[in-house]
Design a protein around this motif. Structure first.
Motif, PDB file in Angstrom:
ATOM      1  N   VAL A  83       0.851  -1.204   0.139  1.00 40.85           N
ATOM      2  CA  VAL A  83      -0.058   0.028   0.217  1.00 40.85           C
ATOM      3  C   VAL A  83       0.726   1.321  -0.188  1.00 40.85           C
ATOM      4  N   ILE A  84       1.796   1.210   0.749  1.00 42.96           N
ATOM      5  CA  ILE A  84       2.913   2.361   0.868  1.00 42.96           C
ATOM      6  C   ILE A  84       3.403   2.777  -0.525  1.00 42.96           C
ATOM      7  N   PHE A  85       3.748   1.855  -1.148  1.00 49.43           N
ATOM      8  CA  PHE A  85       4.345   1.975  -2.691  1.00 49.43           C
ATOM      9  C   PHE A  85       3.337   2.035  -3.908  1.00 49.43           C
ATOM     10  N   ASP A  86       2.125   1.787  -3.280  1.00 48.16           N
ATOM     11  CA  ASP A  86       1.040   2.091  -4.335  1.00 48.16           C
ATOM     12  C   ASP A  86       1.078   0.850  -5.357  1.00 48.16           C
ATOM     13  N   ILE A  87       1.257  -0.347  -4.976  1.00 50.94           N
ATOM     14  CA  ILE A  87       1.392  -1.359  -5.835  1.00 50.94           C
ATOM     15  C   ILE A  87      -0.294  -1.848  -6.112  1.00 50.94           C
TER      16      ILE A  87
END
Length: 438
Positions: A306-310
């Protein structure tokens, strides 16, 4: 005169009766002496050879030497075989028998794996859901109702999770397909301008060869699709069997176990019952600990996705959760899928970061979570885990890998309890009948 004759007749009868009793007494003594083992210190003379008997250590001149006695052999010929060779032969034929029995069991399991695997999965689910059924039973719910509520609730949770995963996957497929096309073009550009310096002709030739290979293997793909359809039918049949078996294991598990134990000999019942209950406790601890570890792995990897918007963060986290049920390799393989999605979507740098996260989570799981949560009760050596997973994959595919490790844990506990020399505790439902004092 007549009275004296009568007394003489009575005395003669008495004497004859006393003589009979004495002869019976002497006969009984002789038979008791014959049955009693001979004392080496006694010196009993034989009627055929009067005189003192020779002591045990005496040498009788002219007598034939007695044959040597071999305590571990059945005949004198076996005594001529060296002890090491006899021992090796004994080990060999026993190992051959064990190997034949093991091979036969594996063949039987492979033949009826469509039934064995659903029953094994039902046992795992029963061990996971048994505490919830116990809570409802303590709340005074009927056993059938408590089992039905827990089973329906678990089924609803699984269906809801799968629905969320499928919906998110359907929504994200178009974007991922577009980015995959961009990734393929980037790879083509890298092949031209990179170290390989491939020309357009070479690239087209390789693409044509790949296309021709696909066209030549269409029949294999079609047969694979047919096999997939057969596998889908087996999965549906197994799912129904899992649901029914789980319900009855949760509701009547104790009665089923008592019935199986009563089939054994009386002397072995308590020992087997003790080993079975300990194995069930081990299975429950293993399943609950595995669920907790899988949840922690999924949350840890999912947060970084979620942090790296995968894309597909939730489906990938769910895949990691399911993969964690196969220890050591499951969560890593499912994490590799997340790395590939990150590579297609965000490039190699982000993919390397996600790969580092997956490896870090695996290290935390192996060195912190597994020893801390599972403890010594279900501690299994990693080599045994790897061998068990490999054997499970060969015998039954993914389902075999899923069942292999808990089976090893249960067998480990059962064998230890059966091999222990301690007397098992008295079962709580045992009836002890005490003799009354006279």
């Amino acid at each position: 005169m007549g009275g004296s004759k009568l007394r003489e007749v009575r005395l003669s009868r008495f004497e004859r009766m006393r003589g009979r009793l004495r002869r019976a007494y002497e006969s009984g003594r002789e038979s008791a002496r014959a049955r009693r083992p001979a004392d080496p210190d006694e010196r009993v003379a034989s009627p055929s050879s009067p005189g003192p008997a020779a002591p045990p250590t005496a040498t009788v001149v002219g007598a034939e030497p007695s044959a040597p006695v071999f305590a571990s052999t059945n005949s004198q010929d076996d005594g001529e075989v060296p002890h090491a060779l006899r021992l090796a032969a004994a080990w060999c034929w026993r190992l051959i028998v064990i190997g034949i029995v093991t091979w036969s069991l594996l063949k039987i399991v492979g033949t009826i794996r469509i039934v064995i695997i659903p029953l094994a999965v039902a046992l795992l689910l029963s061990a996971l859901l048994a505490p919830a059924v116990g809570w409802l039973l303590r709340a005074r719910l009927p056993r059938s109702l408590a089992t039905g509520v827990v089973l329906v609730g678990g089924l609803a949770a699984v269906i809801g999770t799968l629905t969320l995963v499928v919906n998110e996957f359907i929504q994200g497929v178009p974007e991922l397909s577009e980015k995959s096309s961009q990734g393929v073009r980037q790879i083509q550009d890298w092949l031209k301008t990179g170290p390989l310096h491939l020309s357009d002709g070479q690239l087209n030739r390789y693409i044509d060869e790949a296309q021709s290979w696909i066209n030549g293997n269409t029949e294999k793909f079609t047969s694979g699709a047919l096999n997939t359809a057969a596998t889908l039918a087996e999965v549906l049949t197994g799912t129904v069997l899992v649901l029914f078996a789980t319900f009855f294991f949760l509701r009547d598990g104790s009665n089923i176990w008592r019935f199986l134990v009563r089939l054994l000999p009386v002397k072995a019942r308590w020992k087997v019952d003790d080993a079975g209950r300990a194995s069930w406790a081990t299975l429950g601890a293993y399943v609950r600990a595995t669920v907790l570890v899988a949840f922690i792995d999924a949350v840890g990897i999912g947060i970084f996705l979620v942090i790296f918007d995968i894309p597909f963060a939730f489906p990938l986290a769910a895949l990691v959760f399911l993969g964690a049920f196969i220890p050591i390799v499951g969560a890593f393989l499912s994490g590799v899928v997340a790395v590939l999605v990150a590579l297609v979507d965000s490039g190699p740098v982000t993919a390397l970061i996600i790969l580092g996260v997956v490896i870090g989570v695996q290290q935390v799981e192996g060195h912190v979570l597994q020893p801390l949560i599972m403890g010594r009760a279900v501690a299994i050596h990693p080599l045994a885990v790897i061998i068990g997973i490999a054997a499970g994959v060969v015998l039954a595919g993914i389902a075999g890998a899923l069942v292999a490790v808990p089976l090893i844990a249960v067998l480990n506990t059962a064998i230890r309890r059966l091999a222990a020399r301690t007397v098992p505790d008295t079962p709580p439902d045992a009836v002890v009948v005490a003799s009354q004092a006279p």
